[in-house]
Design a protein around this motif. Structure first.
Motif, mmCIF file in Angstrom:
data_model
loop_
_atom_site.group_PDB
_atom_site.id
_atom_site.type_symbol
_atom_site.label_atom_id
_atom_site.label_comp_id
_atom_site.label_asym_id
_atom_site.label_seq_id
_atom_site.Cartn_x
_atom_site.Cartn_y
_atom_site.Cartn_z
ATOM 1 N N TYR A 39 0.992 -1.134 0.125
ATOM 2 C CA TYR A 39 -0.152 -0.011 0.098
ATOM 3 C C TYR A 39 0.710 1.328 0.174
ATOM 4 C CZ TYR A 39 -3.660 -3.089 1.254
ATOM 5 O OH TYR A 39 -4.627 -3.985 1.047
ATOM 6 N N GLU A 40 0.297 2.320 -0.769
ATOM 7 C CA GLU A 40 0.894 3.668 -0.426
ATOM 8 C C GLU A 40 -0.117 4.519 -0.228
ATOM 9 O OE1 GLU A 40 4.574 3.219 -3.792
ATOM 10 O OE2 GLU A 40 2.551 4.478 -4.467
ATOM 11 N N LEU A 41 0.181 5.805 0.571
ATOM 12 C CA LEU A 41 -0.721 6.835 0.355
ATOM 13 C C LEU A 41 -0.523 7.846 -0.714
ATOM 14 C CD1 LEU A 41 -0.770 7.703 4.408
ATOM 15 C CD2 LEU A 41 -2.821 7.063 2.947
ATOM 16 N N TRP A 42 -1.570 8.420 -1.382
ATOM 17 C CA TRP A 42 -1.065 9.173 -2.539
ATOM 18 C C TRP A 42 -1.730 10.592 -1.958
ATOM 19 C CZ3 TRP A 42 -2.603 6.524 -7.599
ATOM 20 C CH2 TRP A 42 -1.540 5.550 -7.778
ATOM 21 N N ARG A 43 -1.189 11.800 -2.646
ATOM 22 C CA ARG A 43 -1.768 13.086 -2.213
ATOM 23 C C ARG A 43 -1.455 13.918 -3.456
ATOM 24 N NH1 ARG A 43 1.650 16.904 -1.238
ATOM 25 N NH2 ARG A 43 3.037 15.588 -0.832
ATOM 26 N N ILE A 44 -2.621 14.862 -3.776
ATOM 27 C CA ILE A 44 -2.497 15.542 -4.807
ATOM 28 C C ILE A 44 -2.877 16.873 -4.432
ATOM 29 C CG2 ILE A 44 -2.974 14.093 -6.708
ATOM 30 C CD1 ILE A 44 -5.930 15.064 -6.926
ATOM 31 N N SER A 45 -2.581 18.015 -5.036
ATOM 32 C CA SER A 45 -2.629 19.296 -4.214
ATOM 33 C C SER A 45 -3.373 20.234 -5.491
ATOM 34 C CB SER A 45 -1.359 20.062 -4.105
ATOM 35 O OG SER A 45 -0.355 19.367 -3.142
ATOM 36 N N ASN A 46 -4.299 20.935 -5.083
ATOM 37 C CA ASN A 46 -4.908 22.082 -5.687
ATOM 38 C C ASN A 46 -5.598 21.248 -6.962
ATOM 39 O OD1 ASN A 46 -4.176 24.079 -3.955
ATOM 40 N ND2 ASN A 46 -2.312 24.139 -4.848
ATOM 41 N N GLY A 47 -6.146 20.176 -6.899
ATOM 42 C CA GLY A 47 -6.857 19.503 -8.184
ATOM 43 C C GLY A 47 -5.702 19.015 -9.230
ATOM 44 N N GLY A 48 -4.618 18.792 -8.773
ATOM 45 C CA GLY A 48 -3.501 18.001 -9.625
ATOM 46 C C GLY A 48 -3.891 16.781 -10.191
ATOM 47 N N SER A 49 -2.919 15.980 -10.399
ATOM 48 C CA SER A 49 -3.078 14.331 -11.079
ATOM 49 C C SER A 49 -2.422 13.581 -10.219
ATOM 50 C CB SER A 49 -2.574 14.407 -12.430
ATOM 51 O OG SER A 49 -2.910 15.418 -13.488
ATOM 52 N N TRP A 50 -3.229 12.355 -10.036
ATOM 53 C CA TRP A 50 -2.729 11.525 -9.314
ATOM 54 C C TRP A 50 -1.689 10.959 -9.698
ATOM 55 C CZ3 TRP A 50 -4.441 10.840 -4.325
ATOM 56 C CH2 TRP A 50 -6.071 11.356 -4.414
ATOM 57 N N PRO A 51 -0.428 10.477 -8.977
ATOM 58 C CA PRO A 51 -0.142 11.089 -7.856
ATOM 59 C C PRO A 51 0.744 11.981 -7.825
ATOM 60 C CG PRO A 51 1.100 8.782 -8.023
ATOM 61 C CD PRO A 51 0.450 9.230 -9.333
ATOM 62 N N GLU A 52 0.862 13.123 -7.106
ATOM 63 C CA GLU A 52 1.693 14.028 -7.099
ATOM 64 C C GLU A 52 2.937 13.794 -5.870
ATOM 65 O OE1 GLU A 52 -0.511 17.860 -8.660
ATOM 66 O OE2 GLU A 52 -0.211 17.745 -6.511
ATOM 67 N N GLY A 53 2.501 13.065 -4.985
ATOM 68 C CA GLY A 53 3.064 12.914 -3.796
ATOM 69 C C GLY A 53 2.623 11.154 -3.268
ATOM 70 N N THR A 54 3.838 10.468 -3.015
ATOM 71 C CA THR A 54 3.346 9.010 -2.664
ATOM 72 C C THR A 54 4.207 8.976 -1.357
ATOM 73 O OG1 THR A 54 5.261 8.099 -3.835
ATOM 74 C CG2 THR A 54 3.027 8.206 -4.892
ATOM 75 N N GLU A 55 3.681 7.996 -0.529
ATOM 76 C CA GLU A 55 4.392 7.567 0.737
ATOM 77 C C GLU A 55 3.952 5.996 0.820
ATOM 78 O OE1 GLU A 55 6.786 8.464 3.566
ATOM 79 O OE2 GLU A 55 5.776 9.990 2.946
ATOM 80 N N SER A 56 5.095 5.078 0.641
ATOM 81 C CA SER A 56 5.244 3.739 0.771
ATOM 82 C C SER A 56 5.031 3.518 2.216
ATOM 83 C CB SER A 56 6.337 3.118 0.325
ATOM 84 O OG SER A 56 6.524 3.445 -1.119
ATOM 85 N N LEU A 57 3.974 2.646 2.695
ATOM 86 C CA LEU A 57 3.571 2.129 3.951
ATOM 87 C C LEU A 57 4.738 0.601 4.050
ATOM 88 C CD1 LEU A 57 -0.132 2.640 4.307
ATOM 89 C CD2 LEU A 57 1.660 4.320 4.790
ATOM 90 N N THR A 58 4.873 0.528 5.422
ATOM 91 C CA THR A 58 5.696 -0.669 5.764
ATOM 92 C C THR A 58 4.819 -1.261 7.027
ATOM 93 O OG1 THR A 58 7.100 0.625 7.201
ATOM 94 C CG2 THR A 58 7.668 0.247 4.951
ATOM 95 N N GLY A 59 5.436 -2.566 7.466
ATOM 96 C CA GLY A 59 4.880 -3.270 8.488
ATOM 97 C C GLY A 59 3.558 -4.103 8.116
ATOM 98 N N THR A 60 2.966 -4.304 9.394
ATOM 99 C CA THR A 60 1.618 -5.232 9.282
ATOM 100 C C THR A 60 0.631 -4.456 10.026
ATOM 101 O OG1 THR A 60 3.044 -7.363 9.161
ATOM 102 C CG2 THR A 60 0.643 -7.519 9.748
ATOM 103 N N LEU A 61 -0.671 -4.410 9.326
ATOM 104 C CA LEU A 61 -1.916 -3.967 10.327
ATOM 105 C C LEU A 61 -2.834 -5.106 10.564
ATOM 106 C CD1 LEU A 61 -2.942 -1.319 11.370
ATOM 107 C CD2 LEU A 61 -3.968 -1.019 9.058
ATOM 108 N N GLY A 62 -2.927 -5.333 11.731
ATOM 109 C CA GLY A 62 -3.641 -6.313 12.367
ATOM 110 C C GLY A 62 -5.318 -6.237 12.073
ATOM 111 N N ASN A 63 -6.006 -6.985 12.074
ATOM 112 C CA ASN A 63 -7.559 -7.037 11.784
ATOM 113 C C ASN A 63 -8.004 -6.341 12.800
ATOM 114 O OD1 ASN A 63 -10.170 -7.655 10.747
ATOM 115 N ND2 ASN A 63 -10.426 -8.918 12.408
#
Length: 114
Positions: A39-63
């Motif tokens: 998974y990654e978190l994506w961000r766009i500013s002021n109505g831009g185009s996907w993705p202008e900024g990305t952040e790769s996630l790490t680890g495990t998220l339990g149920n």
């Protein structure tokens, strides 16, 4: 009352307070632990185009758990939330006219918004 499960992670809360008081909460209700490296978190500013900024996630998220992605300069009330992390600080560089999305790696290895 029946309990329903989601089929994937989702952004369950998005908060934009004054200054750096910002966070994104991601919830896992899939019934299993999830590897966040898909998974990654994506961000766009002021109505831009996907993705202008990305952040790769790490680890495990339990149920049933949440991951709270917080700005490192946020108020202690935010930083002390259970499962709060500033590891992905740049994902919180948004304001009221920006968009944030959760992307997942598909079978071809490309990330797509979910």
């Amino acid at each position: 009352m029946a309990n329903a499960q989601t089929t994937d992670l989702f952004i369950s809360e998005y908060a934009e307070g004054s200054s750096n008081n910002k966070y994104i909460e991601i919830y896992n209700g899939t019934g299993s632990s999830v590897d966040l490296s898909d998974y990654e978190l994506w961000r766009i500013s002021n109505g831009g185009s996907w993705p202008e900024g990305t952040e790769s996630l790490t680890g495990t998220l339990g149920n049933g758990e949440v991951l709270v992605v917080a700005n490192s300069n946020a108020d202690n009330a935010i930083l002390s939330l259970p499962n709060a992390t500033t590891a992905y600080n740049s994902a919180t560089f948004f304001n009221g006219d920006d968009a944030v999305g959760l992307a997942k790696k598909n079978s071809s290895g490309t990330f797509v918004l979910i």
